[in-house]
Enzyme design. Structure first.
Site, PDB file in Angstrom:
ATOM      1  N   ASN A  97       1.069  -1.214  -0.130  1.00  0.00           N
ATOM      2  CA  ASN A  97      -0.068  -0.022   0.139  1.00  0.00           C
ATOM      3  C   ASN A  97       0.857   1.410  -0.062  1.00  0.00           C
ATOM      4  OD1 ASN A  97      -2.140  -1.825   0.153  1.00  0.00           O
ATOM      5  ND2 ASN A  97      -2.080  -1.480   2.512  1.00  0.00           N
ATOM      6  N   ASP A  99      -0.543   4.115   1.002  1.00  0.00           N
ATOM      7  CA  ASP A  99      -1.050   5.163   2.037  1.00  0.00           C
ATOM      8  C   ASP A  99      -0.070   4.869   3.034  1.00  0.00           C
ATOM      9  OD1 ASP A  99      -3.394   2.453   2.669  1.00  0.00           O
ATOM     10  OD2 ASP A  99      -1.807   3.012   4.248  1.00  0.00           O
ATOM     11  N   HIS A 114       5.953  -0.586  -2.745  1.00  0.00           N
ATOM     12  CA  HIS A 114       5.410   0.081  -3.856  1.00  0.00           C
ATOM     13  C   HIS A 114       5.567   1.718  -3.821  1.00  0.00           C
ATOM     14  CE1 HIS A 114       3.073  -3.636  -4.846  1.00  0.00           C
ATOM     15  NE2 HIS A 114       4.146  -3.619  -5.118  1.00  0.00           N
ATOM     16  N   CYS A 122      11.948  13.708  -7.950  1.00  0.00           N
ATOM     17  CA  CYS A 122      12.175  14.623  -9.049  1.00  0.00           C
ATOM     18  C   CYS A 122      12.708  13.748 -10.088  1.00  0.00           C
ATOM     19  CB  CYS A 122      12.979  15.728  -8.403  1.00  0.00           C
ATOM     20  SG  CYS A 122      13.423  16.817  -9.788  1.00  0.00           S
ATOM     21  N   CYS A 144      16.487  20.815  -7.024  1.00  0.00           N
ATOM     22  CA  CYS A 144      17.032  21.562  -8.221  1.00  0.00           C
ATOM     23  C   CYS A 144      16.196  22.591  -9.139  1.00  0.00           C
ATOM     24  CB  CYS A 144      17.205  20.534  -9.482  1.00  0.00           C
ATOM     25  SG  CYS A 144      15.771  19.882 -10.096  1.00  0.00           S
ATOM     26  N   THR A 181      -4.427  -9.131   0.678  1.00  0.00           N
ATOM     27  CA  THR A 181      -4.246  -8.902  -0.513  1.00  0.00           C
ATOM     28  C   THR A 181      -4.686 -10.025  -1.505  1.00  0.00           C
ATOM     29  OG1 THR A 181      -1.946  -8.732  -2.017  1.00  0.00           O
ATOM     30  CG2 THR A 181      -2.039 -10.216  -0.258  1.00  0.00           C
ATOM     31  N   SER A 182      -4.923  -9.746  -2.719  1.00  0.00           N
ATOM     32  CA  SER A 182      -5.562 -10.756  -3.700  1.00  0.00           C
ATOM     33  C   SER A 182      -4.541 -11.695  -4.271  1.00  0.00           C
ATOM     34  CB  SER A 182      -6.108  -9.868  -4.898  1.00  0.00           C
ATOM     35  OG  SER A 182      -5.255  -9.009  -5.510  1.00  0.00           O
ATOM     36  N   LEU A 207     -10.274 -11.033   3.316  1.00  0.00           N
ATOM     37  CA  LEU A 207     -12.020 -11.197   3.365  1.00  0.00           C
ATOM     38  C   LEU A 207     -12.309 -12.333   2.716  1.00  0.00           C
ATOM     39  CD1 LEU A 207     -14.337  -9.550   4.432  1.00  0.00           C
ATOM     40  CD2 LEU A 207     -14.309  -8.599   2.029  1.00  0.00           C
ATOM     41  N   ALA A 224     -10.650  -7.734   8.082  1.00  0.00           N
ATOM     42  CA  ALA A 224      -9.266  -7.311   8.764  1.00  0.00           C
ATOM     43  C   ALA A 224      -9.253  -6.706  10.407  1.00  0.00           C
ATOM     44  CB  ALA A 224      -8.208  -6.443   7.731  1.00  0.00           C
TER      45      ALA A 224
HETATM   46  C1  BV8 Z   1       8.072  -5.745 -11.411  1.00  0.00           C
HETATM   47  C2  BV8 Z   1       1.103   1.223  -6.882  1.00  0.00           C
HETATM   48  C3  BV8 Z   1      10.087  -6.191 -12.094  1.00  0.00           C
HETATM   49  C4  BV8 Z   1       0.194   2.112  -7.587  1.00  0.00           C
HETATM   50  C5  BV8 Z   1       1.059  -0.899  -7.477  1.00  0.00           C
HETATM   51  C6  BV8 Z   1       2.413 -11.364 -16.050  1.00  0.00           C
HETATM   52  C7  BV8 Z   1       2.890 -12.457 -14.874  1.00  0.00           C
HETATM   53  C8  BV8 Z   1       3.347 -11.901 -13.862  1.00  0.00           C
HETATM   54  C9  BV8 Z   1       3.729 -10.728 -13.407  1.00  0.00           C
HETATM   55  C10 BV8 Z   1       3.540  -9.958 -14.339  1.00  0.00           C
HETATM   56  C11 BV8 Z   1       2.944 -10.156 -15.527  1.00  0.00           C
HETATM   57  N1  BV8 Z   1       3.147  -8.887 -16.455  1.00  0.00           N
HETATM   58  C12 BV8 Z   1       3.704  -8.063 -15.670  1.00  0.00           C
HETATM   59  C13 BV8 Z   1       4.057  -8.563 -14.468  1.00  0.00           C
HETATM   60  C14 BV8 Z   1       4.614  -7.719 -13.366  1.00  0.00           C
HETATM   61  C15 BV8 Z   1       3.654  -6.868 -12.894  1.00  0.00           C
HETATM   62  C16 BV8 Z   1       2.307  -7.743 -12.329  1.00  0.00           C
HETATM   63  O1  BV8 Z   1       2.709  -8.331 -11.345  1.00  0.00           O
HETATM   64  N2  BV8 Z   1       1.340  -7.433 -12.944  1.00  0.00           N
HETATM   65  C17 BV8 Z   1       0.200  -8.102 -12.554  1.00  0.00           C
HETATM   66  C18 BV8 Z   1      -1.154  -7.296 -12.810  1.00  0.00           C
HETATM   67  C19 BV8 Z   1       0.195  -9.339 -13.324  1.00  0.00           C
HETATM   68  N3  BV8 Z   1       4.341  -6.329 -11.712  1.00  0.00           N
HETATM   69  C20 BV8 Z   1       5.017  -5.274 -11.785  1.00  0.00           C
HETATM   70  O2  BV8 Z   1       5.067  -4.630 -12.701  1.00  0.00           O
HETATM   71  C21 BV8 Z   1       5.881  -4.933 -10.424  1.00  0.00           C
HETATM   72  N4  BV8 Z   1       7.149  -4.666 -10.878  1.00  0.00           N
HETATM   73  O3  BV8 Z   1       7.496  -6.680 -11.624  1.00  0.00           O
HETATM   74  O4  BV8 Z   1       9.459  -5.276 -11.843  1.00  0.00           O
HETATM   75  C22 BV8 Z   1      10.874  -6.738 -10.979  1.00  0.00           C
HETATM   76  C23 BV8 Z   1      10.462  -7.645 -10.293  1.00  0.00           C
HETATM   77  C24 BV8 Z   1      11.190  -7.869  -8.973  1.00  0.00           C
HETATM   78  C25 BV8 Z   1      12.487  -7.495  -8.901  1.00  0.00           C
HETATM   79  C26 BV8 Z   1      12.926  -6.383  -9.999  1.00  0.00           C
HETATM   80  C27 BV8 Z   1      12.206  -6.201 -11.069  1.00  0.00           C
HETATM   81  C28 BV8 Z   1       5.586  -3.526  -9.778  1.00  0.00           C
HETATM   82  C29 BV8 Z   1       3.963  -3.699  -9.280  1.00  0.00           C
HETATM   83  C30 BV8 Z   1       3.744  -2.383  -8.375  1.00  0.00           C
HETATM   84  C31 BV8 Z   1       2.482  -1.764  -9.201  1.00  0.00           C
HETATM   85  N5  BV8 Z   1       2.043  -0.597  -8.276  1.00  0.00           N
HETATM   86  N6  BV8 Z   1       0.782  -0.046  -6.621  1.00  0.00           N
HETATM   87  C32 BV8 Z   1      -0.628   2.894  -6.666  1.00  0.00           C
HETATM   88  O5  BV8 Z   1      -0.938   2.409  -5.380  1.00  0.00           O
HETATM   89  O6  BV8 Z   1      -1.247   4.004  -7.269  1.00  0.00           O
HETATM   90  S1  BV8 Z   1       0.311  -2.486  -7.401  1.00  0.00           S
HETATM   91  C33 BV8 Z   1      -1.234  -2.249  -6.701  1.00  0.00           C
HETATM   92  O7  BV8 Z   1      -1.569  -3.821  -6.695  1.00  0.00           O
HETATM   93  C34 BV8 Z   1      -1.173  -1.880  -5.189  1.00  0.00           C
HETATM   94  O8  BV8 Z   1       0.065  -1.646  -4.720  1.00  0.00           O
HETATM   95  C35 BV8 Z   1      -1.687  -2.934  -4.367  1.00  0.00           C
HETATM   96  O9  BV8 Z   1      -1.408  -3.104  -3.205  1.00  0.00           O
HETATM   97  C36 BV8 Z   1      -1.380  -3.907  -5.254  1.00  0.00           C
HETATM   98  C37 BV8 Z   1      -1.748  -5.455  -5.158  1.00  0.00           C
HETATM   99  O10 BV8 Z   1      -3.402  -5.403  -4.819  1.00  0.00           O
HETATM  100  P1  BV8 Z   1      -3.913  -5.760  -3.373  1.00  0.00           P
HETATM  101  O11 BV8 Z   1      -3.259  -4.949  -2.492  1.00  0.00           O
HETATM  102  O12 BV8 Z   1      -3.726  -7.038  -3.327  1.00  0.00           O
HETATM  103  O13 BV8 Z   1      -5.454  -5.048  -3.677  1.00  0.00           O
HETATM  104  P2  BV8 Z   1      -6.292  -5.786  -4.393  1.00  0.00           P
HETATM  105  O14 BV8 Z   1      -7.602  -4.949  -4.485  1.00  0.00           O
HETATM  106  O15 BV8 Z   1      -6.087  -6.620  -5.301  1.00  0.00           O
HETATM  107  O16 BV8 Z   1      -6.929  -7.123  -3.202  1.00  0.00           O
HETATM  108  C38 BV8 Z   1      -7.591  -6.567  -2.053  1.00  0.00           C
HETATM  109  C39 BV8 Z   1      -7.628  -7.927  -1.326  1.00  0.00           C
HETATM  110  O17 BV8 Z   1      -8.161  -7.310  -0.019  1.00  0.00           O
HETATM  111  C40 BV8 Z   1      -8.888  -8.846  -1.834  1.00  0.00           C
HETATM  112  O18 BV8 Z   1      -8.094 -10.058  -1.813  1.00  0.00           O
HETATM  113  C41 BV8 Z   1      -9.858  -8.706  -1.019  1.00  0.00           C
HETATM  114  O19 BV8 Z   1     -10.723  -9.886  -0.541  1.00  0.00           O
HETATM  115  C42 BV8 Z   1      -9.189  -8.171   0.374  1.00  0.00           C
HETATM  116  N7  BV8 Z   1     -10.042  -7.419   1.141  1.00  0.00           N
HETATM  117  C43 BV8 Z   1     -11.110  -6.086   0.966  1.00  0.00           C
HETATM  118  N8  BV8 Z   1     -11.707  -5.937   2.013  1.00  0.00           N
HETATM  119  C44 BV8 Z   1     -11.040  -6.614   3.054  1.00  0.00           C
HETATM  120  C45 BV8 Z   1      -9.964  -7.414   2.713  1.00  0.00           C
HETATM  121  N9  BV8 Z   1      -9.359  -8.073   3.525  1.00  0.00           N
HETATM  122  C46 BV8 Z   1      -9.566  -7.916   4.637  1.00  0.00           C
HETATM  123  N10 BV8 Z   1     -10.415  -7.212   5.336  1.00  0.00           N
HETATM  124  C47 BV8 Z   1     -11.083  -6.190   4.674  1.00  0.00           C
HETATM  125  N11 BV8 Z   1     -12.297  -5.615   5.005  1.00  0.00           N
END
Ligand code: BV8
Length: 233
Positions: A97, A99, A114, A122, A144, A181-182, A207, A224
């Site tokens: 997250n 936040d 993240h 910058c 700068c 996390t999903s 959840l 949570a």
């Molecule tokens: C990278 C910033 C290389 C934005 C974010 C194909 C296959 C595999 C991987 C890839 C692929 N193609 C591309 C990739 C890589 C890609 C990726 O994984 N893509 C996915 C979509 C397939 N990843 C990247 O690009 C990453 N970089 O790989 O670089 C590298 C790697 C390692 C080492 C060197 C180089 C960069 C990823 C970062 C992207 N930026 N956030 C912003 O926030 O503005 S990701 C974004 O998704 C958020 O950070 C978020 O946290 C994250 C994951 O989502 P979740 O947090 O899980 O949120 P979500 O809504 O999905 O799920 C919420 C869960 O909570 C649910 O399960 C729900 O049931 C539950 N829930 C809901 N309410 C509650 C609850 N649980 C408890 N209580 C509740 N009340």
């Protein structure tokens, strides 16, 4: 079972959901009325910087109105109390997250892999600055003076922060806990497999079942603010 020594915790958007912050995949594929691909990628920023800056200005303002919940507070309590309960014990909190609710709840050893919404980067001089104002007005970089500040947030296709520290903590973990996390985004979604490879216990608090649930020894389902304090206490 004896108490674990070193705990690594990974949180996602679900831990902040009950604080009123939208999750990414909860709203039918739209996130704050935008497709993630349209706002959280370097390509989107290059294509339409105003759209992306307005989106992040809106999110920053929205997050600043929210407050930590019982789950954030329970995790901060665990971090404080664990080394007292277990000599040389450690809790490492890794969050996806952007936040600052874990920080505001008192967590200190936080790895925000993240990035963080209250930081600006910058692109002219590669410095980072605590930032609370709008970026859409292209304010001058404090270092700068160039109008080149962007959100200090890791977009899709960019390299997450502090991966070396995360891998070092995972290598010592005997318990890995994933919360809210999903399991859709890598490399975070792969941490449970690292934990299994080194023989750590693995627990999922969510959840609903996630894309990674099959990898966990145990999954507990619920909101949570209920299941995290129950687990911590
Ligand atoms: C990278 C910033 C290389 C934005 C974010 C194909 C296959 C595999 C991987 C890839 C692929 N193609 C591309 C990739 C890589 C890609 C990726 O994984 N893509 C996915 C979509 C397939 N990843 C990247 O690009 C990453 N970089 O790989 O670089 C590298 C790697 C390692 C080492 C060197 C180089 C960069 C990823 C970062 C992207 N930026 N956030 C912003 O926030 O503005 S990701 C974004 O998704 C958020 O950070 C978020 O946290 C994250 C994951 O989502 P979740 O947090 O899980 O949120 P979500 O809504 O999905 O799920 C919420 C869960 O909570 C649910 O399960 C729900 O049931 C539950 N829930 C809901 N309410 C509650 C609850 N649980 C408890 N209580 C509740 N009340």
């Amino acid at each position: 079972m004896s108490l674990p020594q070193n705990i690594v915790i990974l949180t996602g958007a679900g831990v902040s959901a009950e604080s009123g912050i939208d999750t990414f995949r909860g709203g039918g594929g739209l996130w704050e009325q935008h497709r993630v691909e349209d706002v959280a990628t370097p390509e989107a920023f290059a294509r339409d910087p105003d759209l992306v800056l307005r989106f992040y200005d809106m999110r920053r303002a929205a997050i600043q109105e929210k407050a930590p919940n019982a789950a954030h507070r329970a995790l901060a309590r665990l971090e404080r109390e664990w080394p007292i309960k277990v000599p040389d014990g450690s809790v490492t909190l890794v969050t996806q997250n952007v936040d600052d609710l874990h920080l505001r709840a008192g967590s200190e050893r936080l790895i925000a892999m993240h990035g963080q919404h209250l930081s600006a980067w910058c692109t002219a001089c590669d410095t980072r600055h605590a930032w609370t104002g709008p970026l859409i007005d292209r304010p001058p970089c404090p270092a700068c003076a160039a109008p080149a500040l962007r959100p200090d947030i890791v977009w899709f296709g960019e390299v997450p922060y502090r991966m070396d520290e995360i891998h070092a903590a995972m290598a010592q973990a005997d318990l890995f806990v994933s919360i809210g996390t999903s399991g859709a985004v890598y490399p975070a979604a792969g941490f449970v497999r690292l934990a299994r490879e080194i023989g750590a216990e693995t627990l999922e608090l969510n959840l609903e079942r996630s894309q990674g649930s099959a990898w966990f020894h145990e999954t507990r389902l619920g909101p949570a603010t209920q299941i995290v304090p129950d687990w911590v206490d």
